[in-house]
Enzyme design. Sequence first.
Site, PDB file in Angstrom:
ATOM      1  N   GLY A  21       0.627  -1.516   0.104  1.00 12.63           N
ATOM      2  CA  GLY A  21      -0.020  -0.067   0.115  1.00 12.63           C
ATOM      3  C   GLY A  21       0.833   1.136  -0.063  1.00 12.63           C
ATOM      4  O   GLY A  21       2.005   1.231  -0.401  1.00 12.63           O
ATOM      5  N   ASN A  22       0.298   2.496   0.343  1.00 13.10           N
ATOM      6  CA  ASN A  22       1.171   3.495   0.467  1.00 13.10           C
ATOM      7  C   ASN A  22       0.487   4.470   1.506  1.00 13.10           C
ATOM      8  O   ASN A  22      -0.630   4.025   1.996  1.00 13.10           O
ATOM      9  CB  ASN A  22       1.179   4.245  -0.801  1.00 13.10           C
ATOM     10  CG  ASN A  22      -0.346   4.726  -1.253  1.00 13.10           C
ATOM     11  OD1 ASN A  22      -0.794   5.586  -0.836  1.00 13.10           O
ATOM     12  ND2 ASN A  22      -0.542   4.040  -2.419  1.00 13.10           N
ATOM     13  N   TYR A  23       0.929   5.520   2.027  1.00 16.56           N
ATOM     14  CA  TYR A  23       0.646   6.498   3.266  1.00 16.56           C
ATOM     15  C   TYR A  23      -0.649   7.374   3.009  1.00 16.56           C
ATOM     16  O   TYR A  23      -0.892   7.999   3.703  1.00 16.56           O
ATOM     17  CB  TYR A  23       1.707   7.319   3.586  1.00 16.56           C
ATOM     18  CG  TYR A  23       2.903   6.457   4.175  1.00 16.56           C
ATOM     19  CD1 TYR A  23       2.508   5.580   5.360  1.00 16.56           C
ATOM     20  CD2 TYR A  23       4.198   6.374   3.688  1.00 16.56           C
ATOM     21  CE1 TYR A  23       3.657   4.794   5.907  1.00 16.56           C
ATOM     22  CE2 TYR A  23       5.118   5.614   4.182  1.00 16.56           C
ATOM     23  CZ  TYR A  23       4.821   4.671   5.400  1.00 16.56           C
ATOM     24  OH  TYR A  23       5.923   4.025   6.121  1.00 16.56           O
ATOM     25  N   SER A  24      -1.135   7.417   1.544  1.00 18.05           N
ATOM     26  CA  SER A  24      -2.345   8.073   1.292  1.00 18.05           C
ATOM     27  C   SER A  24      -3.353   8.047   2.179  1.00 18.05           C
ATOM     28  O   SER A  24      -3.898   6.880   2.394  1.00 18.05           O
ATOM     29  CB  SER A  24      -2.535   8.115  -0.092  1.00 18.05           C
ATOM     30  OG  SER A  24      -3.796   8.760  -0.439  1.00 18.05           O
ATOM     31  N   ALA A  89      -3.628   7.881  -4.780  1.00 18.39           N
ATOM     32  CA  ALA A  89      -2.343   7.546  -4.789  1.00 18.39           C
ATOM     33  C   ALA A  89      -2.275   6.073  -5.513  1.00 18.39           C
ATOM     34  O   ALA A  89      -2.456   5.224  -4.411  1.00 18.39           O
ATOM     35  CB  ALA A  89      -1.789   7.595  -3.408  1.00 18.39           C
TER      36      ALA A  89
END
Length: 218
Positions: A21-24, A89
């Site tokens: 995943g990512n931090y968005s 994102a």
Amino acid sequence: MKVLITAGATYERIDPVRFIGNYSTGKMGFALAETCAEHGFEVVLIAGKVNLQTQHAGIQRIDVESAEEMYNAVMENFTDCDIAIWCAAVADFTPEKVYSEKVKRGQDDLIIRLKPTKDIAAAAGKIKRENQILIGFALETNNEELNALSKMQRKNLDMIVLNSLKDSGAGFGCDTNKVTVFKKNGEKISLPLMSKKEVAEEVVKEIENISTFAPKKK
Ligand code: C5P
């Protein structure tokens, strides 16, 4: 006027319990959805994995998980929108193979091969009608302006909103953002640090400026 907005992170599944995943957090995209609805736009919000609620009744929300699901949801809703805002994102890579069972710890390294995902904004940019307005976001860590301008061209955008991870108070998770807006006509608007809701108001104002001049939908 109908506006399509993508927001939040995509999760790319590795096995039944793990993902990339990512931090968005989706805060910027959700602020845009609320603002567009308040301005009387019909809003379709395609949300990745976020922990947020929508407030305005005029927002139709579609929840997705992966980049592939987001791509499909966008393609189903793109043709009849007047404006699209790409705020998500989206993962650039996804595991080539998804394990059906939880991967067990062993002595060896685990190598996960990743394949590129589809670039949703670029794909939509290719089939864009003349009277559709496309807005992208860019989060850069270096050569910010140059990268943002090249993305605007490559993805056939009318406007790109740049935020730099170098600015404190901007980027993932914060309630504030510091952005610079670049328009296809060469205009550049540098905004001070403000709340994401205020940034959304400024972006929607710029969209309304562009759409005043856009030929009406046939
Ligand atoms: O990841 P990148 O910096 O290229 O993202 C720029 C813009 O393209 C953003 O508006 C993002 O939402 C969009 N994008 C997309 N699909 C992807 C990657 C990025 O729609 N797979």
